[in-house]
Structures are given as C-alpha cells and as structure tokens.
Design an enzyme around this catalytic site. Structure first.
Site, PDB file in Angstrom:
ATOM      1  N   GLU A 145      35.120  49.808 -20.746  1.00 55.94           N
ATOM      2  CA  GLU A 145      35.582  49.503 -19.393  1.00 55.94           C
ATOM      3  C   GLU A 145      34.443  48.893 -18.569  1.00 55.94           C
ATOM      4  O   GLU A 145      34.031  49.450 -17.533  1.00 55.94           O
ATOM      5  CB  GLU A 145      36.142  50.751 -18.716  1.00 55.94           C
ATOM      6  CG  GLU A 145      37.455  51.203 -19.327  1.00 55.94           C
ATOM      7  CD  GLU A 145      38.146  52.302 -18.530  1.00 55.94           C
ATOM      8  OE1 GLU A 145      37.481  52.986 -17.733  1.00 55.94           O
ATOM      9  OE2 GLU A 145      39.352  52.486 -18.721  1.00 55.94           O
ATOM     10  N   GLU A 302      43.967  52.648 -23.986  1.00 53.51           N
ATOM     11  CA  GLU A 302      43.931  54.033 -23.499  1.00 53.51           C
ATOM     12  C   GLU A 302      45.157  54.291 -22.636  1.00 53.51           C
ATOM     13  O   GLU A 302      45.539  53.447 -21.825  1.00 53.51           O
ATOM     14  CB  GLU A 302      42.709  54.274 -22.601  1.00 53.51           C
ATOM     15  CG  GLU A 302      41.379  54.276 -23.289  1.00 53.51           C
ATOM     16  CD  GLU A 302      40.245  54.604 -22.302  1.00 53.51           C
ATOM     17  OE1 GLU A 302      40.511  55.205 -21.242  1.00 53.51           O
ATOM     18  OE2 GLU A 302      39.102  54.221 -22.601  1.00 53.51           O
ATOM     19  N   GLU A 350      35.407  65.612 -18.042  1.00 55.70           N
ATOM     20  CA  GLU A 350      36.810  65.342 -18.393  1.00 55.70           C
ATOM     21  C   GLU A 350      37.471  66.514 -19.099  1.00 55.70           C
ATOM     22  O   GLU A 350      38.440  66.339 -19.839  1.00 55.70           O
ATOM     23  CB  GLU A 350      36.870  64.064 -19.222  1.00 55.70           C
ATOM     24  CG  GLU A 350      36.505  62.864 -18.358  1.00 55.70           C
ATOM     25  CD  GLU A 350      36.513  61.537 -19.075  1.00 55.70           C
ATOM     26  OE1 GLU A 350      36.274  61.524 -20.299  1.00 55.70           O
ATOM     27  OE2 GLU A 350      36.729  60.519 -18.403  1.00 55.70           O
ATOM     28  N   HIS A 353      41.156  66.745 -18.692  1.00 59.68           N
ATOM     29  CA  HIS A 353      41.952  65.568 -19.067  1.00 59.68           C
ATOM     30  C   HIS A 353      42.778  65.923 -20.292  1.00 59.68           C
ATOM     31  O   HIS A 353      42.274  66.525 -21.237  1.00 59.68           O
ATOM     32  CB  HIS A 353      41.015  64.405 -19.386  1.00 59.68           C
ATOM     33  CG  HIS A 353      41.664  63.060 -19.332  1.00 59.68           C
ATOM     34  ND1 HIS A 353      42.565  62.634 -20.278  1.00 59.68           N
ATOM     35  CD2 HIS A 353      41.543  62.043 -18.447  1.00 59.68           C
ATOM     36  CE1 HIS A 353      42.968  61.405 -19.967  1.00 59.68           C
ATOM     37  NE2 HIS A 353      42.368  61.026 -18.856  1.00 59.68           N
TER      38      HIS A 353
HETATM   39  C1  GAL Z   1      38.726  55.654 -18.810  1.00 54.64           C
HETATM   40  C2  GAL Z   1      37.577  55.707 -19.778  1.00 54.64           C
HETATM   41  C3  GAL Z   1      37.644  56.879 -20.721  1.00 54.64           C
HETATM   42  C4  GAL Z   1      38.062  58.115 -19.979  1.00 54.64           C
HETATM   43  C5  GAL Z   1      39.394  57.884 -19.318  1.00 54.64           C
HETATM   44  C6  GAL Z   1      39.914  59.082 -18.579  1.00 54.64           C
HETATM   45  O1  GAL Z   1      38.245  55.167 -17.594  1.00 54.64           O
HETATM   46  O2  GAL Z   1      37.449  54.520 -20.522  1.00 54.64           O
HETATM   47  O3  GAL Z   1      36.371  57.059 -21.293  1.00 54.64           O
HETATM   48  O4  GAL Z   1      37.095  58.407 -19.024  1.00 54.64           O
HETATM   49  O5  GAL Z   1      39.286  56.834 -18.388  1.00 54.64           O
HETATM   50  O6  GAL Z   1      41.127  58.817 -17.914  1.00 54.64           O
END
Ligand code: GAL
Length: 656
Positions: A145, A302, A350, A353
C-alpha cells in the site's frame, strides 16, 4: 484460467514453526491457492545492518510449495527496521508543520530519501536473487500500500526532489510563476531554491502549488515503485504489482498514471461503515479498479472476513455478508479474492482485526463462512477470464479531487467523492453497470457518459468529451465541472468554462446552499448543496427552481449538440430524483433490472455470459433468466428468484 483464486496475507514472523505447519494444513482445508508473505519482513530478513538471514522465509516458502500453495512474494520494504531509522533518522517523514513522524507504527519513511532507497533496493536485490526463480513464486508484491501513510512528506529531501520535479515540469521559473499565479499575495519566485513544499502556513496556501505537490508526491512514489520493479525484472520473470487503495478515505495517488506500470492490477478494499452506503461504495471501488485494469480481470488483494481494527466502530459481518461482498467484487471483474490476513494476530496494532482463521479457531461461524466462500468460488471458477459488460461510463479524476477540495472553495459541504458516488449509486440502482474511466479515456463505445463535479479538466480531455457528444454521444455534466485548467486557473467568461458550449449554458455566479437547505424543482425533484445563476444559450430548460435563492432559474438543461445530447445538472439531486433523471439521460435502455440493494451485473467472454445477482437486501427479488445456476447447480428456466441476502451466478443459455 478456469478458477477464481483464493488468497491471503500471511505473517509467519508472528508465530512459531509448529504453528506454520498447522497453518498450511488449514490453508489446504480452506482451499487457499495464493499466500502473500514477507510483506513486513525487513527486520527479520535483515535484523542488523548488513546481516541477512533468510532461513525462516526459506522454510515458509518451501512449506507452502510442498503443499501446492503459490507465493505472492512481498519485497519486504514496507516498514524499515528500527536499526535503520536509528542509524539514519533523516529517513523519517516530516509532516506539513515540520514535525517528524517517528517509528513505532509502520511506513515511517520518506519517499524521496536517498538512504531509504539505497537500503530498500539492496533488500529487494537480495530477495529477488534468492527467490526470483522459485517454482512457487506466482507474483511479486512490491512494498505494501505505497503511500498509505507516507504519501506526503515535507522534509528537506522531499523539498529538493519537489524543486527538481518542478524544473522538469516548467523549465523556466517564469513559467512556474505564471502557472501558480504568484502575482497574488506577493509570491513571485526569482529562483528555484526559494520554492518549498506547501508547508503549514498562517493563511490559505497557494492552491496551484498544493495540486502540484500532490502530483509530485504521486510521481515520487511511482518512481520508487519503478526502482523496485527494475531490480525484480532483472532477476525474475514473475509478474510484478503492488496493492492499490481504491477506497473512500485514501486519495493521494493518481492511479491513472500508476496503472499502466502494473503487470496486473490489485486493490485492497474494506467496507467503510462511516459512509452512508458502504456496499454501494464497494461496487464503485470495484468498477474503478476495473477501469484501472482497462477492463481486464484484477486481483482483490485484501478485504476482511469481519471486523477491521481502524474504524471507530468495527462491525462484524453477518453470515453470508462476506460472500455477497466477495461476489460483488467478482461480478465487477475480480478473478482473485484475497484477504488480510490468514491468522488473526495475537499481538500488535491489528490484534482486533478479523482474519480467515479467527482467535477462537476453527469451531466458529467465521471459519465455516470461509469454507463456504471457498466452495462457492470453486463452483463459479469458469467465470474467470471473462470481462464485464458496461455501456455507460463515469469520468473520474484524482487530480480534480485534489484540486476541488482545496482550502478555499465555494462550499465545504460539497465533496467530490460524494458527488461521484451519488451518480454511480443511482446508475447501479437502475441496474446499469458503469465503467469508471479517466478524463482522457476514449468514450466512443458508451451509450452515455456522466461527468460528475469534474472541477479541473485539461483542454485535451474537455475537447474529447465535447467530440464524444458531437459524434452522437449522450453526456451528463453535473455542477462545479470544467471550472479550471490544469494550473487551477479559472476558465474565464462564465462557468462551466470547459463545457459551456457543449452544454449550451452560461453561469454567472455560484449560489451554494447551507448544508441543511433543500430547494424544490419544477417537475418534482429536490435539490441540495448547490444552485447557480445560470442562463441557457442554446440549451432547453428541463426543470427550474421553485424556491431557494434563485427561483425560476434553470436547474436541469438539455442541449442538442452535433449528433448528440448534453445534459447539465446544476444542483445535487436526492437519490430518487437522480434515478428518475438518469432514465432520461441514458438513451435506448431498459431499466427493469435494478434496485438499491441488488447488484445485477453480467460478465461475458468466449461466447459465454454469466449473470450475477447479489441481493444485499432482506426481500426476495426476481429477474428474467434462463440457464444454469452455478452456485446451486440447478437449471433456471425463465425466472430467477434470489432470496433476501442470497446470491446467484447464472451461466446464461444464449448470449444476450
Ligand atoms: C491494509 C494493510 C494491511 C492491514 C490491513 C488492515 O491497509 O495493507 O497490512 O494493515 O490494511 O485492514
């Protein structure tokens, strides 16, 4: 290719080798095909300056390979290790107010830092040499990203790189002075060395300088990306990409300029519950990602199975929701569906998450949902490689987004993305699938083109849009479009400067509304946010304001121009009004297939066609369809019923 790939990020650095083995066994159970590793691997691969250690990554890659799982290999450069920023603190990014952003999070590096580039490129060289020809390697994943947090850096190295970029763009300091309108507020430059990035100032900063700084910052990271890819391509024939962030809250990179440099387009997308209609935004982002991919299939790199950790309220997904969201991406052109991340982290920022494998393990609703998703992707595998049918285009521009949301503008209540989303949402609700294209795109194939709120537009793009109408196209332009050129200089003589002739109108003055103010239109529509003192020159008035600051003034106009028709909408219509209006704008088309809650999209290729119906709502819907439902493996004989929350993918009998 006859399968939809299921994939995920995997961070084995966070776990012990016995867990890796369990992970890979479960990946097989879940049908995972592609695993992204080494995304945040730098401090493991190079634990101290110049000391490299690849043993763990070797083992993980071999383990995946032995189990038939392909590798999406991160170059590992996304976050520098602490020893590097300790040794070279000049790597750290600096905010507009001059304060440093310290390590402790991620992506703490300045895109222009020569030291960072040297060290990152050295790591890439080593990773490419070691794994560039590994049989498990399917894809290179450059950094992660790019620009998520560090897109705009205001340090001295960035300032110097900005000056060089400006020299290349303008050649002479006088040309820059003219482009930035520096006669205003005594800002004339005599020498390049006097120029700074638009650092925090006491009052409103120069808007042309800010737009150029955005352009520079996007180019600078793309240049960094190019550096990594050159190293990879010299050592490996695997395709190269990086994960884009086509989403509502990130806007710092002009992906139209990035896209041609990717071997395949990949996007990260998370449902954003801060928005009014998160699923409609998902559909828009998927259509825009397909636009970046020039219509070809793309990778969803993702998404989440459930909660993310970075929104104020991190909502879980109801059973079936992940499947619906996923099929929305597939319907709109994704052929690979990947998740962040494989196993939910036990520690770190995270840890709340969601993941394919939750903290609670496999005896969970979440895991069963993953297995169900995997089976569904297998069942619809034959869709892969087909492309999406779209007969209407929406023009979208990052550059105009930056410019339109400058510090001083007619109304802070008008935001670019809201206006674009509004147009897309209305078309989607009518069952119209749109391509989202750049202002420079060839529009000739489209039945209709919508240009929402395109504040900044260059002469070439404006000319192309005008020619599209002259040649028989149907165009809708909405308010605050065509106002400035690429320098952010007003196109004089009356708004909407660049589109005045094609639209047959002339606007003397903007008259934006207070955010809570509504105006009634003749014919029944309700407007908000914006009105303007408009006169028709050659256009016909379709609706006028009944009240508000300018009663009797045209709000919607229609102009016959060459062989085509150009409509102008001078206010923001509510959703119902916009849907009704668009039925008139898009010619020769049936609108019986749409609804606010339902995706109806068709993919086609090799003489086959597939109808996707994704019902995000609670009520059943019915559509005419004949063929075979790939998900239920049952024939469909004329009418397709999709229950509330249900999905269907139909291989159609005859190509429509
Ligand atoms: C994105 C990132 C991942 C993780 C994800 C969480 O921004 O590429 O590494 O952080 O979000 O939602």
């Amino acid at each position: 290719m006859n399968s939809i790939i299921l994939g995920c990020d995997y961070n084995p650095e966070q776990w012990t080798p016995d867990v890796w083995r369990e992970d890979v066994a479960l990946m097989r159970e879940a049908g995972v095909d592609l695993v992204a590793v080494n995304i945040f691997g730098w401090s493991h691969l190079e634990p101290a300056d110049g000391r490299f250690s690849f043993d763990d990554l070797d083992e993980v890659i071999e383990l995946l390979h032995a189990n038939g799982i392909k590798v999406n290999l991160g170059t590992g450069t996304s976050s520098p290790p602490p020893w590097l920023t300790t040794l070279h603190p000049a790597i750290l990014p600096v905010a507009a107010d001059g304060t440093t952003r310290f390590p402790g999070g991620r992506q703490a590096w300045c895109p222009s830092s020569p030291v960072f580039r040297d060290r990152a490129y050295e790591l890439v060289r080593r990773v490419a040499e070691r794994y560039g020809n590994h049989p498990a390697l399917a894809l290179w994943h450059v950094s992660n990203e790019l620009g998520c947090h560090n897109a705009l850096c205001y340090c001295e190295a960035s300032a110097e790189a900005f000056r060089s970029w400006l020299r290349r763009r303008y050649g002479k300091i006088e040309t820059l002075n003219e482009a930035w309108g520096t006669s205003f507020w005594s800002q004339r430059y005599g020498d390049w060395a006097e120029i700074q990035p638009p650092r925090a100032a006491l009052s409103i900063r120069n808007p042309s300088q800010i737009v150029d700084f955005h352009r520079f910052s996007s180019d600078e990271l793309l240049d960094y990306y190019r550096g990594e890819t050159e190293i990879l391509r010299a050592r490996s024939s695997a395709p190269v990409t990086t994960n884009f962030m086509v989403t509502a809250h990130i806007r710092n990179l002009d992906y139209w300029s990035w896209a041609p440099e990717m071997d395949v387009i990949a996007n990260d997308h998370y449902l954003d519950h801060r928005l009014g209609d998160p699923v409609a935004e998902l559909s828009f982002a998927a259509d825009l990602t397909r636009g970046l991919a020039a219509g070809k299939p793309w990778i969803l790199m993702e998404q989440s199975t459930g909660a993310v950790n970075w929104q104020p309220y991190n909502l879980t997904k109801a059973p079936g929701e992940m499947l619906r969201n996923t099929l929305t991406h597939v319907a709109r052109g994704a052929d690979s569906i990947c998740f962040f991340q494989w196993r939910a982290s036990a520690q770190g920022a995270e840890k709340f998450h969601s993941a394919l494998l939750p903290h609670a393990g496999t005896d969970t609703v979440a895991w069963r949902e993953v297995l169900r998703l995997s089976q569904t992707l297998d069942a619809i595998g034959e869709v892969a490689g087909t492309t999406v049918d779209a007969d209407v285009a929406i023009v979208f521009s990052w550059e105009s987004w930056w410019a339109a949301e400058g510090e001083a503008r007619p109304s802070q209540a008008v935001t670019y993305l809201d206006q674009v989303h509004g147009a897309h949402r209305a078309l989607r609700a009518l069952g119209v699938t749109c391509d989202v294209v750049s202002p420079d795109a060839d529009l000739s194939q489209y039945r209709a083109v919508v240009v929402p709120c395109l504040y900044m537009v260059g002469d070439v793009a404006a000319e192309r849009i005008t020619e599209y109408v002259a040649a028989g196209g149907h165009l809708l332009v909405t308010f605050f479009s065509g106002i400035v050129d690429e320098r952010d200089r007003i196109r004089l003589g009356g708004y909407p400067g660049a589109f005045r002739d094609v639209l047959g109108v002339r606007v003397e003055e903007f008259a934006p509304l207070r955010p809570d103010h509504r105006v009634n239109l003749s014919g029944g529509g309700i407007g908000s946010l914006w009105t303007e003192r408009l006169r028709t020159t050659s256009a016909a008035t379709i609706a006028s304001y009944l009240d508000g600051p300018l009663p009797g003034t045209p709000a919607i106009t229609r102009n016959e121009f060459g062989d085509g028709v150009a409509w102008y909408l001078a206010t923001a219509l509510d959703d119902d009004g916009m849907q009704r209006f668009l039925r008139d704008v898009v010619p020769n088309r049936e609108f019986d297939l749409g609804s606010d809650d339902v995706e109806v999209v068709r993919r086609r290729g090799d003489g086959r066609s597939y109808l996707f119906v994704v019902n995000h709502g609670v009520n059943p819907v019915e559509y005419p369809a004949a063929g075979h439902n790939l998900i239920t493996n049952e024939p469909v004989g004329g009418t397709l019923r999709v229950e509330g929350g249900g999905v269907a993918v139909i291989r159609e009998e005859a190509t429509a």
